[in-house]
Design a protein around this motif. Structure first.
Motif, PDB file in Angstrom:
ATOM      1  N   MET A   1       4.260  12.703  23.744  1.00 41.95           N
ATOM      2  CA  MET A   1       2.872  11.184  23.773  1.00 41.95           C
ATOM      3  C   MET A   1       1.904  11.652  22.806  1.00 41.95           C
ATOM      4  O   MET A   1       1.528  12.173  22.331  1.00 41.95           O
ATOM      5  CB  MET A   1       2.145  11.160  25.175  1.00 41.95           C
ATOM      6  CG  MET A   1       3.222  10.638  26.210  1.00 41.95           C
ATOM      7  SD  MET A   1       1.490  10.425  27.318  1.00 41.95           S
ATOM      8  CE  MET A   1       2.871   9.596  28.443  1.00 41.95           C
ATOM      9  N   PHE A  75       4.010   7.279  32.282  1.00 40.63           N
ATOM     10  CA  PHE A  75       4.575   7.643  31.481  1.00 40.63           C
ATOM     11  C   PHE A  75       5.321   9.342  31.272  1.00 40.63           C
ATOM     12  O   PHE A  75       6.372   9.963  30.816  1.00 40.63           O
ATOM     13  CB  PHE A  75       3.823   7.682  30.372  1.00 40.63           C
ATOM     14  CG  PHE A  75       4.108   6.348  29.350  1.00 40.63           C
ATOM     15  CD1 PHE A  75       5.024   6.190  28.246  1.00 40.63           C
ATOM     16  CD2 PHE A  75       3.793   4.712  29.690  1.00 40.63           C
ATOM     17  CE1 PHE A  75       5.218   4.497  28.397  1.00 40.63           C
ATOM     18  CE2 PHE A  75       3.501   3.865  29.328  1.00 40.63           C
ATOM     19  CZ  PHE A  75       4.817   3.771  28.137  1.00 40.63           C
ATOM     20  N   ASP A  79       8.950  10.012  30.460  1.00 38.63           N
ATOM     21  CA  ASP A  79       8.506  10.012  29.330  1.00 38.63           C
ATOM     22  C   ASP A  79       9.482  11.196  29.029  1.00 38.63           C
ATOM     23  O   ASP A  79       9.034  12.402  29.411  1.00 38.63           O
ATOM     24  CB  ASP A  79       7.856   9.809  28.636  1.00 38.63           C
ATOM     25  CG  ASP A  79       7.844  10.037  27.003  1.00 38.63           C
ATOM     26  OD1 ASP A  79       9.063   8.998  26.625  1.00 38.63           O
ATOM     27  OD2 ASP A  79       7.009   9.809  26.223  1.00 38.63           O
TER      28      ASP A  79
END
Length: 155
Positions: A1, A75, A79
């Motif tokens: 991230m 996320f 992700d």
């Protein structure tokens, strides 16, 4: 991230603990679940403080904070960059297992990786009661770097 787009407050401590958990051999799902639980506690405490100090309704603040918490949690669970961060230096099998490592205790007995016991990846345990943890580093001189590994006893 890309942390440039993620506000630190009020969840900075939970984020730091999550990063630290990723650096251990706990299962990724445990780290992600613990991350959400810590954010819930922070949201509750922060919403109560804001309600007391500024008379903003608890439900309004808590709802907004939990919206952020669930977004952050989504996320880290979904992700692929979070999985890459988790699996860094854990070997190629980590990606195939989606971060759900089978871990062992100090004596080599299988455990879940979700409790407070000291845990080690099975590939570190030699079956004779001795655990060596690899420390990866690079030695650089004159513009050339050579990767190397040093094996240290597990903590």
């Amino acid at each position: 991230m890309d942390h440039n787009y993620i506000p630190d407050q009020p969840f900075l401590r939970a984020c730091n603990n999550h990063d630290f958990c990723y650096a251990t051999y706990r299962n990724k799902s445990y780290c992600d679940s613990d991350f959400l639980n810590q954010m819930k506690m922070i949201a509750d405490r922060t919403a109560k403080d804001i309600n007391q100090d500024f008379l903003i309704p608890f439900e309004l603040t808590y709802g907004a904070l939990m919206s952020m918490a669930y977004t952050y949690h989504w996320f880290v669970v979904n992700d692929g960059r979070a999985l890459l961060a988790y699996c860094a230096n854990k070997g190629y099998g980590c990606m195939m297992l989606q971060g759900e490592l089978n871990v062992v205790s100090e004596n080599g007995a299988p455990i879940s990786g979700a409790g407070n016991e000291r845990i080690y990846a099975p590939n570190l345990y030699d079956g004779r009661g001795f655990c060596l943890m690899p420390v990866y580093y690079r030695t650089c001189a004159y513009g050339t770097c050579v990767p190397d590994v040093l094996y240290l006893p597990c903590p």
